[in-house]
Design an enzyme around this catalytic site. Structure first.
Site, mmCIF file in Angstrom:
data_model
loop_
_atom_site.group_PDB
_atom_site.id
_atom_site.type_symbol
_atom_site.label_atom_id
_atom_site.label_comp_id
_atom_site.label_asym_id
_atom_site.label_seq_id
_atom_site.Cartn_x
_atom_site.Cartn_y
_atom_site.Cartn_z
ATOM 1 N N HIS A 99 0.849 -1.195 0.000
ATOM 2 C CA HIS A 99 0.000 0.000 0.000
ATOM 3 C C HIS A 99 0.886 1.248 0.000
ATOM 4 O O HIS A 99 1.971 1.253 0.588
ATOM 5 C CB HIS A 99 -0.917 0.004 1.241
ATOM 6 C CG HIS A 99 -1.951 1.079 1.169
ATOM 7 N ND1 HIS A 99 -1.689 2.376 1.544
ATOM 8 C CD2 HIS A 99 -3.230 1.066 0.732
ATOM 9 C CE1 HIS A 99 -2.775 3.108 1.346
ATOM 10 N NE2 HIS A 99 -3.726 2.322 0.856
ATOM 11 N N SER A 217 -9.904 7.695 -3.396
ATOM 12 C CA SER A 217 -11.102 8.524 -3.264
ATOM 13 C C SER A 217 -12.283 7.986 -4.068
ATOM 14 O O SER A 217 -13.063 8.756 -4.630
ATOM 15 C CB SER A 217 -10.801 9.983 -3.626
ATOM 16 O OG SER A 217 -9.800 10.507 -2.759
ATOM 17 N N GLY A 239 -11.374 5.757 2.925
ATOM 18 C CA GLY A 239 -12.307 6.548 3.722
ATOM 19 C C GLY A 239 -13.758 6.102 3.610
ATOM 20 O O GLY A 239 -14.469 6.004 4.625
HETATM 21 C C1 PEP Z 1 -6.688 3.330 0.159
HETATM 22 O O1 PEP Z 1 -6.204 3.580 1.238
HETATM 23 O O2 PEP Z 1 -6.394 2.252 -0.389
HETATM 24 C C2 PEP Z 1 -7.584 4.317 -0.459
HETATM 25 C C3 PEP Z 1 -7.922 4.154 -1.707
HETATM 26 O O3 PEP Z 1 -8.007 5.347 0.333
HETATM 27 P P1 PEP Z 1 -9.186 6.418 -0.022
HETATM 28 O O4 PEP Z 1 -10.336 5.636 -0.602
HETATM 29 O O5 PEP Z 1 -9.502 7.059 1.274
HETATM 30 O O6 PEP Z 1 -8.604 7.362 -1.028
#
Ligand code: PEP
Length: 256
Positions: A99, A217, A239
């Protein structure tokens, strides 16, 4: 084609024990009731895996249990680390590796990411290998080279017979947790090129069968448009995975 969409929630370092169990229960109940087309997994912090796994199993087990990381060694003097067999023992079936927060905040090098991928796949678990460019790399025209490098280095030494348990998550670093999402066209372009790298490594049939999630996001409002792209096979959600309603809104977008 014919790839089943796969939506996984990465809860990161969030929730407490009661909140994690309640969130898992709400997702599991919704999935048991709605039977969405997409495969669904949740990835709580290590310390809540056991409790969340129990909550998922008590509701039929239609939601898979995932871990956010792993160490590459089996056991021994590695203070604070967790092995693939320990995760398996708790009922984990998916493990996120590489990640961007681990690569860029915790400074995990490509070699360690690769060893973790091999440990996960070697243990018979599913691996979600994350790749993606920073904003500087994107602006420098390096997106495709970075993705190709992270896929190739992450999969070094991985035999073809293990690729059936591999998922790639394309997560542009500038889109993670920022509210900025890649356009569907940009995501499709990156996914298509990542699939071509997989084809180069493992042949067209394996590449065509491997799911590539988008992450960055993703929310209920943009998920359908992204998942409509031919090479976007679901999402890795940060999120928006922390609320059952928004997570399920994304899961439903996998009914394509
Ligand atoms: C993630 O942490 O893999 C991610 C995509 O976070 P977010 O959806 O908050 O951008």
């Amino acid at each position: 084609m014919g790839r089943r969409a796969f939506v996984a929630g990465n809860w990161k370092m969030n929730t407490d024990r009661a909140g994690a169990v309640a969130l898992a229960a709400a997702v599991a109940e919704a999935v048991a009731g709605e039977r969405p087309a997409a495969e669904v997994a949740v990835c709580p912090p290590f310390v809540y895996l056991d409790a969340v796994g129990q909550a998922l199993r008590a509701r039929g087990g239609a939601v898979a249990l995932g871990a956010q990381d792993v160490y590459d060694q089996e056991n021994g003097a590695f203070t604070g680390e967790v092995s693939a067999s320990m995760l398996k023992d708790l009922g984990v079936t998916w493990v996120i590796v590489g990640h961007s927060e681990r690569r860029h905040v915790i400074k995990e090098p490509d070699e360690l990411v690769n060893r973790k991928v091999r440990a996960v796949l070697g243990a018979g678990l599913g691996c979600i290998l994350c790749v993606g460019e920073t904003i500087q790399q994107r602006e420098g025209g390096m997106t495709d080279a970075v993705n190709a490098h992270q896929v190739r280095s992450g999969l070094a030494g991985v035999p073809a017979e293990q690729v059936g348990r591999l998922v790639i998550a394309y997560e542009p670093v500038w889109a993670i947790g920022t509210g900025r999402t890649a356009t569907p066209a940009d995501a499709q372009d990156a996914h298509r090129k990542i699939r071509a790298v997989l084809g180069d490594l493992y042949g067209p049939a394996a590449a065509g069968a491997t799911r590539i999630q988008y992450g960055g996001s993703m929310k209920p409002e943009n998920a359908a448009e992204l998942m409509k792209q031919p090479d976007v096979d679901g999402g890795l959600i940060g999120g928006a995975a922390l609320k059952a309603d928004s997570f399920m809104g994304i899961v439903r977008a996998g009914n394509r």
